[in-house]
Design a protein around this motif. Structure first.
Motif, PDB file in Angstrom:
ATOM      1  N   MET A   1       0.839  -1.185   0.000  1.00 46.61           N
ATOM      2  CA  MET A   1       0.000   0.000   0.000  1.00 46.61           C
ATOM      3  C   MET A   1       0.885   1.250   0.000  1.00 46.61           C
ATOM      4  O   MET A   1       1.834   1.351   0.753  1.00 46.61           O
ATOM      5  N   LEU A   2       0.555   2.167  -0.863  1.00 48.01           N
ATOM      6  CA  LEU A   2       1.340   3.392  -1.004  1.00 48.01           C
ATOM      7  C   LEU A   2       0.858   4.471  -0.044  1.00 48.01           C
ATOM      8  O   LEU A   2      -0.341   4.604   0.204  1.00 48.01           O
ATOM      9  N   THR A   3       1.797   5.250   0.475  1.00 52.54           N
ATOM     10  CA  THR A   3       1.440   6.391   1.311  1.00 52.54           C
ATOM     11  C   THR A   3       1.090   7.579   0.417  1.00 52.54           C
ATOM     12  O   THR A   3       1.361   7.565  -0.790  1.00 52.54           O
ATOM     13  N   GLY A   4       0.527   8.617   1.007  1.00 54.90           N
ATOM     14  CA  GLY A   4       0.184   9.819   0.247  1.00 54.90           C
ATOM     15  C   GLY A   4       1.408  10.466  -0.377  1.00 54.90           C
ATOM     16  O   GLY A   4       1.372  10.939  -1.513  1.00 54.90           O
ATOM     17  N   LYS A   5       2.504  10.472   0.372  1.00 54.91           N
ATOM     18  CA  LYS A   5       3.753  11.063  -0.125  1.00 54.91           C
ATOM     19  C   LYS A   5       4.276  10.284  -1.333  1.00 54.91           C
ATOM     20  O   LYS A   5       4.728  10.873  -2.325  1.00 54.91           O
ATOM     21  N   GLN A   6       4.193   8.951  -1.267  1.00 57.69           N
ATOM     22  CA  GLN A   6       4.650   8.109  -2.378  1.00 57.69           C
ATOM     23  C   GLN A   6       3.756   8.298  -3.602  1.00 57.69           C
ATOM     24  O   GLN A   6       4.246   8.368  -4.729  1.00 57.69           O
ATOM     25  N   LYS A   7       2.441   8.393  -3.399  1.00 59.25           N
ATOM     26  CA  LYS A   7       1.525   8.612  -4.517  1.00 59.25           C
ATOM     27  C   LYS A   7       1.803   9.955  -5.191  1.00 59.25           C
ATOM     28  O   LYS A   7       1.787  10.061  -6.411  1.00 59.25           O
ATOM     29  N   ARG A   8       2.051  10.982  -4.386  1.00 58.60           N
ATOM     30  CA  ARG A   8       2.369  12.301  -4.933  1.00 58.60           C
ATOM     31  C   ARG A   8       3.634  12.238  -5.778  1.00 58.60           C
ATOM     32  O   ARG A   8       3.703  12.803  -6.872  1.00 58.60           O
ATOM     33  N   PHE A   9       4.649  11.534  -5.270  1.00 57.22           N
ATOM     34  CA  PHE A   9       5.910  11.367  -5.997  1.00 57.22           C
ATOM     35  C   PHE A   9       5.676  10.634  -7.329  1.00 57.22           C
ATOM     36  O   PHE A   9       6.173  11.052  -8.377  1.00 57.22           O
ATOM     37  N   LEU A  10       4.888   9.554  -7.290  1.00 55.77           N
ATOM     38  CA  LEU A  10       4.621   8.777  -8.511  1.00 55.77           C
ATOM     39  C   LEU A  10       3.769   9.564  -9.507  1.00 55.77           C
ATOM     40  O   LEU A  10       3.966   9.443 -10.719  1.00 55.77           O
ATOM     41  N   ARG A  11       2.830  10.371  -9.015  1.00 60.47           N
ATOM     42  CA  ARG A  11       2.037  11.203  -9.928  1.00 60.47           C
ATOM     43  C   ARG A  11       2.932  12.174 -10.676  1.00 60.47           C
ATOM     44  O   ARG A  11       2.749  12.402 -11.874  1.00 60.47           O
ATOM     45  N   SER A  12       3.922  12.740  -9.988  1.00 58.20           N
ATOM     46  CA  SER A  12       4.829  13.675 -10.658  1.00 58.20           C
ATOM     47  C   SER A  12       5.678  12.949 -11.694  1.00 58.20           C
ATOM     48  O   SER A  12       5.969  13.489 -12.760  1.00 58.20           O
ATOM     49  N   LYS A  13       6.081  11.717 -11.392  1.00 55.68           N
ATOM     50  CA  LYS A  13       6.849  10.915 -12.363  1.00 55.68           C
ATOM     51  C   LYS A  13       5.995  10.545 -13.575  1.00 55.68           C
ATOM     52  O   LYS A  13       6.481  10.486 -14.701  1.00 55.68           O
ATOM     53  N   ALA A  14       4.713  10.267 -13.350  1.00 52.35           N
ATOM     54  CA  ALA A  14       3.827   9.791 -14.412  1.00 52.35           C
ATOM     55  C   ALA A  14       3.313  10.917 -15.298  1.00 52.35           C
ATOM     56  O   ALA A  14       2.811  10.654 -16.390  1.00 52.35           O
ATOM     57  N   HIS A  15       3.457  12.145 -14.840  1.00 52.56           N
ATOM     58  CA  HIS A  15       2.897  13.282 -15.576  1.00 52.56           C
ATOM     59  C   HIS A  15       3.330  13.308 -17.042  1.00 52.56           C
ATOM     60  O   HIS A  15       2.539  13.596 -17.935  1.00 52.56           O
ATOM     61  N   HIS A  16       4.575  12.990 -17.306  1.00 52.48           N
ATOM     62  CA  HIS A  16       5.120  13.101 -18.667  1.00 52.48           C
ATOM     63  C   HIS A  16       4.962  11.818 -19.482  1.00 52.48           C
ATOM     64  O   HIS A  16       5.345  11.796 -20.644  1.00 52.48           O
ATOM     65  N   LEU A  17       4.408  10.769 -18.891  1.00 47.80           N
ATOM     66  CA  LEU A  17       4.250   9.506 -19.615  1.00 47.80           C
ATOM     67  C   LEU A  17       3.015   9.539 -20.503  1.00 47.80           C
ATOM     68  O   LEU A  17       2.034  10.219 -20.211  1.00 47.80           O
ATOM     69  N   ASP A  18       3.076   8.786 -21.589  1.00 45.00           N
ATOM     70  CA  ASP A  18       1.911   8.593 -22.454  1.00 45.00           C
ATOM     71  C   ASP A  18       1.283   7.246 -22.118  1.00 45.00           C
ATOM     72  O   ASP A  18       1.996   6.305 -21.758  1.00 45.00           O
ATOM     73  N   PRO A  19      -0.041   7.129 -22.258  1.00 45.57           N
ATOM     74  CA  PRO A  19      -0.683   5.826 -22.027  1.00 45.57           C
ATOM     75  C   PRO A  19      -0.167   4.784 -23.014  1.00 45.57           C
ATOM     76  O   PRO A  19      -0.023   5.063 -24.204  1.00 45.57           O
ATOM     77  N   ILE A  20       0.144   3.577 -22.515  1.00 43.74           N
ATOM     78  CA  ILE A  20       0.642   2.530 -23.408  1.00 43.74           C
ATOM     79  C   ILE A  20      -0.381   1.420 -23.609  1.00 43.74           C
ATOM     80  O   ILE A  20      -0.163   0.529 -24.413  1.00 43.74           O
ATOM     81  N   PHE A  21      -1.509   1.478 -22.881  1.00 39.72           N
ATOM     82  CA  PHE A  21      -2.599   0.528 -23.087  1.00 39.72           C
ATOM     83  C   PHE A  21      -3.904   1.298 -23.183  1.00 39.72           C
ATOM     84  O   PHE A  21      -4.038   2.361 -22.589  1.00 39.72           O
ATOM     85  N   GLN A  22      -4.861   0.710 -23.940  1.00 39.06           N
ATOM     86  CA  GLN A  22      -6.182   1.300 -24.057  1.00 39.06           C
ATOM     87  C   GLN A  22      -7.219   0.233 -23.747  1.00 39.06           C
ATOM     88  O   GLN A  22      -7.120  -0.891 -24.237  1.00 39.06           O
ATOM     89  N   VAL A  23      -8.208   0.612 -22.942  1.00 40.52           N
ATOM     90  CA  VAL A  23      -9.323  -0.281 -22.652  1.00 40.52           C
ATOM     91  C   VAL A  23     -10.504   0.244 -23.447  1.00 40.52           C
ATOM     92  O   VAL A  23     -10.930   1.382 -23.253  1.00 40.52           O
ATOM     93  N   GLY A  24     -11.004  -0.579 -24.363  1.00 39.20           N
ATOM     94  CA  GLY A  24     -12.075  -0.150 -25.253  1.00 39.20           C
ATOM     95  C   GLY A  24     -13.368  -0.893 -25.013  1.00 39.20           C
ATOM     96  O   GLY A  24     -13.681  -1.303 -23.896  1.00 39.20           O
TER      97      GLY A  24
END
Length: 97
Positions: A1-24
């Motif tokens: 389970m991730l803490t709030g601080k870890q989620k915030r850190f991961l959100r900042s890392k993910a900001h520049h990523l593009d989606p690599i999967f699509q659910v249709g």
């Protein structure tokens, strides 16, 4: 389970990523779970896009993906789901404590 601080850190890392999967229209399936697990092992942090023609709710799709891939849900923003799973062999992201 991730803490709030870890989620915030991961959100900042993910900001520049593009989606690599699509659910249709077909929703999720076991093949997709396997591919997402493989991508998480290689990258640790990925984005999944939920298309507008998807018959399922984005929150239920996020729940299915996290349950079936044993990943942590970082965020659901708009129609994008951010997932994190620590890699066994190729650990690149160092989470804050």
């Amino acid at each position: 389970m991730l803490t709030g601080k870890q989620k915030r850190f991961l959100r900042s890392k993910a900001h520049h990523l593009d989606p690599i999967f699509q659910v249709g229209k077909g929703g999720t399936n076991t093949n997709m779970y396997k591919q997402i697990e493989d991508a998480l092992e290689a990258r640790e942090l990925i984005k999944v896009s939920v298309l507008q023609n998807c018959e399922e709710d984005k929150d239920s799709v996020a729940e299915q993906l996290t349950h079936n891939t044993r990943a942590d849900l970082v965020q659901v923003i708009g129609n994008t789901i951010v997932l994190y799973k620590e890699s066994k062999n190729q650990k690149t992201i160092e989470l804050p404590s």
